[in-house]
Design an enzyme around this catalytic site. Structure first.
Site, PDB file in Angstrom:
ATOM      1  N   SER A 139       5.806  29.683  10.650  1.00  0.00           N
ATOM      2  CA  SER A 139       5.496  29.415  12.056  1.00  0.00           C
ATOM      3  C   SER A 139       5.243  30.713  12.802  1.00  0.00           C
ATOM      4  CB  SER A 139       6.653  28.657  12.732  1.00  0.00           C
ATOM      5  OG  SER A 139       7.741  29.531  12.973  1.00  0.00           O
TER       6      SER A 139
ATOM      7  N   SER B 273       6.835  31.779  15.548  1.00  0.00           N
ATOM      8  CA  SER B 273       7.925  32.086  16.480  1.00  0.00           C
ATOM      9  C   SER B 273       8.278  33.570  16.541  1.00  0.00           C
ATOM     10  CB  SER B 273       9.176  31.275  16.131  1.00  0.00           C
ATOM     11  OG  SER B 273       9.764  31.755  14.936  1.00  0.00           O
TER      12      SER B 273
END
Length: 264
Positions: free
Chosen positions: A77, A79
Site C-alpha cells: 500500500s 501508507s
C-alpha cells in the site's frame, strides 16, 4: 488467507530433520544389516529419506536467516509514501530490537530498542497474523500530539520544511498534488506527504510503557496508531533498512533507480 510462514518453516525443519535422524539411527542400520544377510546387496534409500536429507539443511538455513537476521517483505500500500512505494521489496533487520524465537515470538536476547524515526515492521495489534510497517513516532512515556498536520513530542514541535508538490506515478499516481514536507524526527530527516484540503485525524496521547506510537509517512492516507492505538513490544518484527527491488506493474515494471536504496 494468511499463511503462518514461520510456523510452516519450523514444522518443515522438524519433519525433515526427524526423518534424517531416524534414518541415521534406525532405518539405515537395518538396511545395512539386511544387505549383509542377503549377500551384500545394497538397498537404496527410500525416496522420502532422500528428499529429507536434501531439503533439511536448506530449510534450516532459511529458518535461521529469516528468524534471526534478515527477512524480506513487500510493500502492498501507499501508507508510507514517499519513503516507500507500492511494489517496493524491502529487507528488515530481525535482531535490531532483540532476538526472538520464531512462532513463539518470545524475546531471548536484548539487542536494542526502537528509536524515534525508525521505519518498523510489526504484527498488527488487532490481527497479529498481518504485518504492518510504519514509522516510530512516540516512545514509551512520550506525550504525542498531532494536530494541524504537525507533530508535537513532549510539548516540542517537530520541525517540518516545505519541499514542494508530489508528482506520483504508477500505483501512487493518486497522490499527485500532495504537499511534500521534510520532517526531522529525532536524528532522522525524512519526507512526508500531507493533503492540505483534507481534515487530518488528531491525536493527544501518552505512550504507555512497553508500547510505541507509529504513523505512516503518507499522513492523510495511513491506518496507524491514531486509529487503533499503540504497538506492544511483543509485536515487534524488525527495522526496515533497504529496498532490494521494486516492481509496480502500473508504473511499467521494475524501478531500477530504487534498487539498493537505504530506508531513512
Amino acid at each position: 488467507m494468511n499463511f503462518d510462514f514461520p510456523a510452516i518453516l519450523v514444522a518443515a525443519t522438524f519433519i525433515t530433520g526427524f526423518i534424517w535422524l531416524a534414518d541415521a539411527l534406525v532405518w539405515a542400520p537395518k538396511r545395512r544389516k539386511k544387505a549383509e544377510q542377503e549377500g551384500g546387496i545394497a538397498f537404496a534409500e527410500p525416496t522420502v529419506v532422500e528428499y529429507a536429507k536434501s531439503f533439511f539443511p536448506v530449510i534450516l538455513a532459511v529458518l535461521l536467516l529469516r528468524s534471526f537476521l534478515v527477512e524480506p517483505f513487500r510493500i502492498p500500500s501507499g501508507s508510507m509514501m514517499p519513503t516507500l512505494l507500492v511494489g517496493d521489496f524491502i529487507l528488515v533487520n530481525k535482531y535490531a530490537y532483540g532476538i526472538r524465537l520464531p512462532v513463539l515470538n518470545r524475546k531471548v536476547a536484548d539487542m536494542g530498542e526502537p528509536e524515534r524515526g525508525d521505519v518498523m515492521v510489526f504484527r498488527f495489534p488487532r490481527d497479529p497474523s498481518v504485518d504492518y510497517i510504519k514509522r516510530v513516532v512516540g516512545l514509551p512515556g512520550d506525550h504525542v500530539v498531532y494536530r494541524n498536520k504537525t507533530l508535537f513530542i513532549n510539548d516540542q514541535k517537530v520541525a517540518q520544511i516545505p519541499a514542494g508538490t508530489y508528482i506520483g506515478k504508477g500505483s501512487g499516481l493518486s497522490m499527485s498534488g500532495a504537499s511534500v514536507r521534510r520532517e526531522i524526527l529525532g536524528d532522522v530527516e525524512h519526507e512526508i506527504l500531507v493533503m492540505p484540503r483534507i481534515k487530518g485525524v488528531t491525536a493527544d496521547v501518552v505512550v504507555p510503557e512497553g508500547h510505541y506510537f507509529v504513523m505512516g509517512d503518507n499522513r492523510d492516507n495511513s491506518n496507524d496508531s491514531r486509529y487503533w492505538g499503540f504497538v506492544p513490544d511483543q509485536n515487534l518484527v524488525g527495522k526496515a533498512f533497504m529496498i532490494w527491488m521494486n516492481w509496480d506493474s502500473a508504473a511499467g515494471g521494475i524501478a531500477w533507480d530504487r534498487i539498493g536504496d537505504s530506508i531513512n
